[in-house]
Design a protein around this motif. Structure first.
Motif, PDB file in Angstrom:
ATOM      1  N   GLY A  75      12.709  -5.624  -3.060  1.00 45.84           N
ATOM      2  CA  GLY A  75      13.125  -5.338  -4.439  1.00 45.84           C
ATOM      3  C   GLY A  75      12.080  -5.774  -5.447  1.00 45.84           C
ATOM      4  O   GLY A  75      11.825  -5.081  -6.440  1.00 45.84           O
ATOM      5  N   ASP A  76      11.448  -6.938  -5.196  1.00 45.79           N
ATOM      6  CA  ASP A  76      10.375  -7.416  -6.093  1.00 45.79           C
ATOM      7  C   ASP A  76       9.230  -6.411  -6.154  1.00 45.79           C
ATOM      8  O   ASP A  76       8.686  -6.144  -7.221  1.00 45.79           O
ATOM      9  CB  ASP A  76       9.815  -8.767  -5.592  1.00 45.79           C
ATOM     10  CG  ASP A  76      10.796  -9.908  -5.815  1.00 45.79           C
ATOM     11  OD1 ASP A  76      11.809  -9.675  -6.501  1.00 45.79           O
ATOM     12  OD2 ASP A  76      10.549 -11.013  -5.304  1.00 45.79           O
ATOM     13  N   VAL A  77       8.875  -5.862  -4.984  1.00 46.09           N
ATOM     14  CA  VAL A  77       7.784  -4.879  -4.941  1.00 46.09           C
ATOM     15  C   VAL A  77       8.207  -3.604  -5.672  1.00 46.09           C
ATOM     16  O   VAL A  77       7.432  -3.034  -6.442  1.00 46.09           O
ATOM     17  CB  VAL A  77       7.358  -4.572  -3.483  1.00 46.09           C
ATOM     18  CG1 VAL A  77       6.308  -3.472  -3.450  1.00 46.09           C
ATOM     19  CG2 VAL A  77       6.797  -5.836  -2.823  1.00 46.09           C
ATOM     20  N   ALA A  78       9.457  -3.180  -5.463  1.00 49.21           N
ATOM     21  CA  ALA A  78       9.952  -1.974  -6.151  1.00 49.21           C
ATOM     22  C   ALA A  78       9.898  -2.170  -7.661  1.00 49.21           C
ATOM     23  O   ALA A  78       9.516  -1.280  -8.415  1.00 49.21           O
ATOM     24  CB  ALA A  78      11.385  -1.672  -5.717  1.00 49.21           C
ATOM     25  N   VAL A 103       0.845  -1.212   0.000  1.00 49.13           N
ATOM     26  CA  VAL A 103       0.000   0.000   0.000  1.00 49.13           C
ATOM     27  C   VAL A 103       0.874   1.254   0.000  1.00 49.13           C
ATOM     28  O   VAL A 103       0.614   2.208  -0.751  1.00 49.13           O
ATOM     29  CB  VAL A 103      -0.973  -0.015   1.200  1.00 49.13           C
ATOM     30  CG1 VAL A 103      -1.750   1.295   1.284  1.00 49.13           C
ATOM     31  CG2 VAL A 103      -1.938  -1.192   1.072  1.00 49.13           C
ATOM     32  N   LEU A 104       1.928   1.250   0.819  1.00 47.15           N
ATOM     33  CA  LEU A 104       2.835   2.408   0.870  1.00 47.15           C
ATOM     34  C   LEU A 104       3.469   2.666  -0.492  1.00 47.15           C
ATOM     35  O   LEU A 104       3.575   3.811  -0.935  1.00 47.15           O
ATOM     36  CB  LEU A 104       3.940   2.160   1.892  1.00 47.15           C
ATOM     37  CG  LEU A 104       3.789   2.839   3.252  1.00 47.15           C
ATOM     38  CD1 LEU A 104       4.954   2.457   4.161  1.00 47.15           C
ATOM     39  CD2 LEU A 104       3.735   4.368   3.115  1.00 47.15           C
ATOM     40  N   SER A 105       3.899   1.592  -1.155  1.00 54.08           N
ATOM     41  CA  SER A 105       4.530   1.742  -2.472  1.00 54.08           C
ATOM     42  C   SER A 105       3.554   2.360  -3.467  1.00 54.08           C
ATOM     43  O   SER A 105       3.936   3.201  -4.279  1.00 54.08           O
ATOM     44  CB  SER A 105       5.002   0.387  -3.004  1.00 54.08           C
ATOM     45  OG  SER A 105       6.103  -0.052  -2.259  1.00 54.08           O
ATOM     46  N   TRP A 106       2.309   1.921  -3.403  1.00 55.03           N
ATOM     47  CA  TRP A 106       1.283   2.457  -4.319  1.00 55.03           C
ATOM     48  C   TRP A 106       1.128   3.967  -4.100  1.00 55.03           C
ATOM     49  O   TRP A 106       1.103   4.746  -5.044  1.00 55.03           O
ATOM     50  CB  TRP A 106      -0.048   1.735  -4.081  1.00 55.03           C
ATOM     51  CG  TRP A 106      -1.088   1.997  -5.124  1.00 55.03           C
ATOM     52  CD1 TRP A 106      -1.233   1.344  -6.316  1.00 55.03           C
ATOM     53  CD2 TRP A 106      -2.146   2.978  -5.088  1.00 55.03           C
ATOM     54  NE1 TRP A 106      -2.306   1.856  -7.023  1.00 55.03           N
ATOM     55  CE2 TRP A 106      -2.880   2.857  -6.302  1.00 55.03           C
ATOM     56  CE3 TRP A 106      -2.535   3.942  -4.164  1.00 55.03           C
ATOM     57  CZ2 TRP A 106      -3.989   3.662  -6.594  1.00 55.03           C
ATOM     58  CZ3 TRP A 106      -3.630   4.749  -4.457  1.00 55.03           C
ATOM     59  CH2 TRP A 106      -4.337   4.602  -5.659  1.00 55.03           C
TER      60      TRP A 106
END
Length: 456
Positions: free
Chosen positions: A243-246, A78-81
């Motif tokens: 890293g996968d999420v990034a 959620v933070l990344s979004w």
């Protein structure tokens, strides 16, 4: 009266800057892929952004969740979004902040923020690592999805005829053959059809991934503890999964180049239609990412593979179809990320090395690039580890905090104002991600390399 004055001044300014280019420079700009076509509509921006963002990385999100756990996993997603939507908004805003000038390329904005030389050195290496890295990973993904499609179809044949085993190498070559043709489309607008198909496919295979997971239901004896059993294993896997999420939120590297294709006048700047497209794209991203990540992990727990479609074996025809959707989508994504690279190569050849802008120069350079990404993909097809490594190393800066540093350098918001605080939070989180994620990714590559045979 004052209100009506500004636009006409801007128009004069605009026409002056256009006039300052010589006929030769104008001809070169009309030939280069990023600046040659400026008649895109807002929905082009929507599906270009979806194609750039929703990569095959979405399929590794349940695996990332299994290394992050429920609490940190949901928080990171959620933070990344939120952070990447904010930094994307900043880039859309900065595209035309100097009256009469457009920053059509990421490095041009970098040069404005950090100076001519330094801006190039800060942005170009990172952008190249991201774009070339993504294209290599997509070569692997395309090949693996074709391989999986072939395997599923063979298993499904009831008449006992076993298909011949074909090496992954050949499937990567088959996938590359599409790009030897498509990479000769001249600019972003000419690949809009490919991009639209890719955007539709990403929604389709994401829906199949979580829909088939729901149909399978929560597996017996499902466990939500961490995958690894040793403390170093848990820590390093946690790092790699960040890293996968990034990697999953990596659309920023081509956002200015996409915006460059939208027409702009002082009355109607390009940021209006571009932002509308970005918002639509981000809604689609949420519809793809969150259900796949959370439902996939909920159903399979820590036994999920690094590509959820591999975990889902049945129904065979549906999973085979999803793999084919991935292939079509990755074809579009590859082109979106290749276009700025073509632009950089062609700019250097034509402006610095004084080559003539001809079709055979383009034919040669683009074929060499496709061949190069194919060769590297065939040599190192460690999909998961590569994602984590590149994800932290180059995606974190260009996506999470470089736009914030540029914003602070250019707009200089007041200390401790909301804008100042928000940007510094993004910078701190982004730097942490950049340092931590490659460590985990590199460890995964080393572990997989131990058992790996070249060109198998």
């Amino acid at each position: 009266m004052m209100g009506t004055q500004a636009p006409s001044d801007l128009q004069n300014y605009n026409s002056k800057t256009v006039d300052e280019r010589s006929a030769k420079e104008k001809a070169i700009d009309d030939w280069l892929p990023i600046t040659s076509s400026r008649n895109a509509k807002w929905w082009y921006s929507a599906f270009h952004n979806v194609t750039a963002m929703v990569g095959a990385g979405v399929l590794s999100l349940p695996y990332a969740m299994s290394n992050l756990g429920w609490g940190p996993g949901v928080a990171v997603m959620v933070l990344s979004w939120i952070i990447t939507l904010y930094t994307l908004w900043q880039m859309v805003e900065m595209h035309e902040m100097v009256p009469g000038k457009r920053f059509d390329r990421y490095h041009e904005l970098g040069q404005h923020a950090f100076g001519e030389k330094l801006g190039l050195w800060i942005v170009v290496p990172q952008q190249l690592v991201v774009e070339v890295g993504v294209d290599i990973v997509y070569m692997v993904t395309g090949g693996k999805s074709l391989y999986k499609f072939h395997e599923l179809i063979c298993k499904h044949r009831k008449n006992g005829h076993h298909c011949k085993d074909i090496k992954l190498t050949y499937f990567i070559m088959i996938f590359a053959s599409a790009h030897f043709v498509l990479s000769h489309l001249p600019n972003f607008n000419s690949i809009s059809g490919v991009s639209l198909a890719a955007a539709v496919m990403s929604l389709s295979y994401s829906t199949i991934a979580w829909g088939a997971s729901v149909k399978k239901g929560v597996q017996e004896g499902v466990e939500y503890g961490y995958r690894a059993h040793t403390t170093p294993g848990k820590v390093f896997n946690f790092f790699a999964s960040l890293g996968d999420v990034a990697f999953a939120y990596a659309g920023h590297n081509v956002v200015l180049e996409i915006q460059a294709t939208i027409p702009s006048t002082p009355e109607k700047p390009s940021k209006g239609p571009m932002w509308r497209g970005v918002v639509v794209a981000y809604i689609v991203v949420a519809l793809c990412y969150f259900p796949v990540a959370f439902i996939g992990y909920w159903m399979f727990g820590n036994s999920v593979e690094d590509n959820i479609l591999i975990t889902l074996e049945n129904p065979t025809w549906l999973i085979a179809m999803a793999n084919m959707f991935v292939v079509v989508h990755v074809i579009g994504s590859y082109q979106i990320y290749a276009m700025p690279v073509f632009d950089m190569i062609e700019t250097v050849l034509v402006k610095k090395l004084m080559f003539r802008p001809t079709w055979y120069l383009r034919f040669f350079t683009r074929n060499v690039y496709v061949a190069f990404t194919m060769f590297v993909a065939i040599t190192f097809p460690f999909f998961g580890g590569l994602l984590g490594f590149f994800g932290g190393f180059a995606f974190a800066p260009t996506t999470y905090f470089l736009p914030c540093i540029m914003w602070l350098a250019i707009y200089k918001p007041k200390k401790f104002s909301l804008s100042w605080i928000a940007n510094w939070i993004c910078i701190i989180l982004g730097v942490l991600l950049m340092v931590i994620a490659p460590i985990g990714g590199l460890r995964q590559i080393i572990i997989q390399a131990k058992t790996y045979k070249f060109y198998s």
